[in-house]
Design a protein around this motif. Structure first.
Motif, short mmCIF file in Angstrom:
data_model
loop_
_atom_site.label_atom_id
_atom_site.label_comp_id
_atom_site.label_asym_id
_atom_site.label_seq_id
_atom_site.Cartn_x
_atom_site.Cartn_y
_atom_site.Cartn_z
N SER A 1 0.93 -1.22 0.10
CA SER A 1 0.21 0.03 0.02
C SER A 1 0.73 1.30 0.00
O SER A 1 1.79 1.36 -0.93
CB SER A 1 -0.94 0.06 1.13
N ARG A 2 1.05 2.07 1.08
CA ARG A 2 1.56 3.41 1.02
C ARG A 2 2.92 3.12 2.10
O ARG A 2 3.40 4.25 2.38
CB ARG A 2 0.69 4.48 1.37
N THR A 3 3.03 1.85 2.46
CA THR A 3 4.00 1.92 3.53
C THR A 3 5.30 1.12 3.01
O THR A 3 5.09 0.12 2.16
CB THR A 3 3.30 1.03 4.55
N ASN A 4 6.41 1.80 3.44
CA ASN A 4 7.56 1.01 2.99
C ASN A 4 8.45 0.59 4.32
O ASN A 4 8.17 1.39 5.09
CB ASN A 4 8.36 2.45 2.08
N LEU A 5 8.85 -0.45 4.15
CA LEU A 5 9.54 -1.15 5.22
C LEU A 5 10.92 -1.81 4.99
O LEU A 5 11.09 -2.30 3.73
CB LEU A 5 8.73 -2.20 5.89
N VAL A 6 12.25 -1.37 5.48
CA VAL A 6 13.12 -1.92 5.17
C VAL A 6 13.45 -3.32 6.07
O VAL A 6 13.36 -3.18 7.21
CB VAL A 6 14.45 -1.25 5.23
N SER A 7 14.07 -4.25 5.51
CA SER A 7 14.26 -5.42 6.24
C SER A 7 15.71 -6.24 5.86
O SER A 7 16.04 -6.27 4.82
CB SER A 7 13.30 -6.64 5.93
N LEU A 8 16.52 -6.16 7.09
CA LEU A 8 18.05 -6.75 6.88
C LEU A 8 17.91 -8.26 7.52
O LEU A 8 17.58 -8.31 8.45
CB LEU A 8 18.73 -5.88 7.75
N LYS A 9 18.31 -9.28 6.53
CA LYS A 9 18.02 -10.32 6.88
C LYS A 9 19.76 -11.02 6.68
O LYS A 9 20.44 -10.82 5.94
CB LYS A 9 17.51 -11.47 6.09
N GLY A 10 20.08 -11.46 7.87
CA GLY A 10 21.63 -12.16 7.85
C GLY A 10 21.52 -13.56 7.57
O GLY A 10 20.65 -14.30 6.86
N PRO A 11 22.47 -14.19 7.80
CA PRO A 11 22.96 -15.47 7.16
C PRO A 11 21.93 -16.55 7.86
O PRO A 11 21.49 -16.59 8.91
CB PRO A 11 24.23 -15.71 7.78
N SER A 12 21.30 -17.34 6.87
CA SER A 12 20.38 -18.45 7.21
C SER A 12 21.09 -19.63 7.63
O SER A 12 22.11 -20.15 7.12
CB SER A 12 19.44 -18.78 6.11
N VAL A 13 20.29 -20.33 8.74
CA VAL A 13 21.06 -21.51 9.34
C VAL A 13 19.89 -22.73 9.21
O VAL A 13 18.63 -22.55 9.69
CB VAL A 13 21.28 -21.37 10.58
N THR A 14 20.00 -23.54 8.34
CA THR A 14 19.06 -24.57 8.27
C THR A 14 19.04 -25.77 9.22
O THR A 14 20.30 -25.98 9.97
CB THR A 14 19.06 -25.15 7.00
N ALA A 15 18.18 -26.35 9.47
CA ALA A 15 17.97 -27.66 10.59
C ALA A 15 18.52 -28.71 10.10
O ALA A 15 18.66 -29.07 8.77
CB ALA A 15 16.73 -27.52 11.21
N ASN A 16 18.97 -30.03 11.06
CA ASN A 16 19.20 -31.13 10.38
C ASN A 16 18.00 -32.17 10.67
O ASN A 16 16.93 -31.50 10.87
CB ASN A 16 20.31 -31.70 11.25
N GLY A 17 18.02 -33.38 10.15
CA GLY A 17 17.17 -34.09 10.41
C GLY A 17 15.99 -34.04 9.65
O GLY A 17 15.99 -33.68 8.44
N GLU A 18 14.79 -34.14 10.34
CA GLU A 18 13.47 -34.28 9.38
C GLU A 18 13.29 -32.89 9.07
O GLU A 18 12.74 -32.48 7.99
CB GLU A 18 12.41 -34.54 10.49
#
Length: 229
Positions: free
Chosen positions: A76-93
């Motif tokens: 809409s008329r809203t602006n938002l900045v998002s900073l995303k760091g390194p992703s860590v994925t899980a193990n197993g299932e």
């Protein structure tokens, strides 16, 4: 800010925790938009939004080198900045499906100049990561997002997002993505890997979905690389 203070601040960054899946058509998204529940979980009323996500970096790709991504979102008329760091994925299932990564958000504007945005932790961190260098748009994602709340009948568990995405590079279409994300409630997430595994199983049972180990930015870059070859 001194190096020690900056390191302490980074260690306290809020974490985003979500399950990521993908589809090859919008059919699974339509099914999830109409289901009354997801396994034992209750699904709230579906709400749909149009969003434009612009992924930014410096010309010498300082953010990518630091394993961070900057997303400038307009809804809409809203602006938002998002900073995303390194992703860590899980193990197993949960291997490949459960992503945990730092996420810092703040108010912004449509301009690509952070100095013109309202003061926030996100703006300060972005300027630190880029050294104040100019930002450029890498890709844009124009998406139709349908969101539904997820609860266990007593408390919120997370938010289910069903995204129909058009990838744009230089304003030109580069491909389409169909994405399903279940972001677990902050403050209580992760509520336990058994619960996350149960949610993943319930999502896969809908049919037509597969575990997605990549972020949207990574998938967009893959699309662009394939288009160039």
């Amino acid at each position: 800010m001194g190096e020690d203070a900056l390191a302490t601040e980074r260690n306290q960054d809020p974490l985003e925790t979500e399950l990521k899946l993908s589809a090859t058509s919008p059919a699974p998204l339509r099914r999830l938009a109409g289901l009354p529940g997801l396994g034992p979980m209750q699904l709230g009323t579906a709400e749909t939004f149009l969003e434009l996500d612009r992924y930014l970096d410096t010309e010498d790709r300082r953010l990518a080198a630091a394993k961070w991504a900057c997303r400038l979102r307009r809804r809409s008329r809203t602006n938002l900045v998002s900073l995303k760091g390194p992703s860590v994925t899980a193990n197993g299932e949960l291997s490949g499906a459960l992503h945990r990564r730092p996420e810092i958000e703040g108010p912004a504007s449509a301009r690509l100049d952070p100095d013109s945005w309202p003061a926030s932790l996100a703006r300060r961190r972005l300027l630190d990561l880029t050294g104040g260098r100019p930002l450029h748009e890498q890709f844009a994602l124009r998406q139709r997002r349908t969101q539904r709340s997820v609860s266990d009948g007593h408390a919120p568990v997370g938010t289910l997002s069903l995204d129909r995405v058009l990838v744009l590079h230089g304003g030109e279409p580069a491909g389409r993505l169909w994405c399903v994300e279940l972001e677990l409630q902050r403050g209580t997430a992760p509520r336990g890997e058994d619960e996350a595994a149960g949610l993943l199983a319930d999502l896969l049972a809908v049919g037509g979905l597969s575990i997605e180990p990549l972020t949207k930015l990574e998938r967009a870059m893959e699309l662009f690389d394939r288009a160039r070859t």
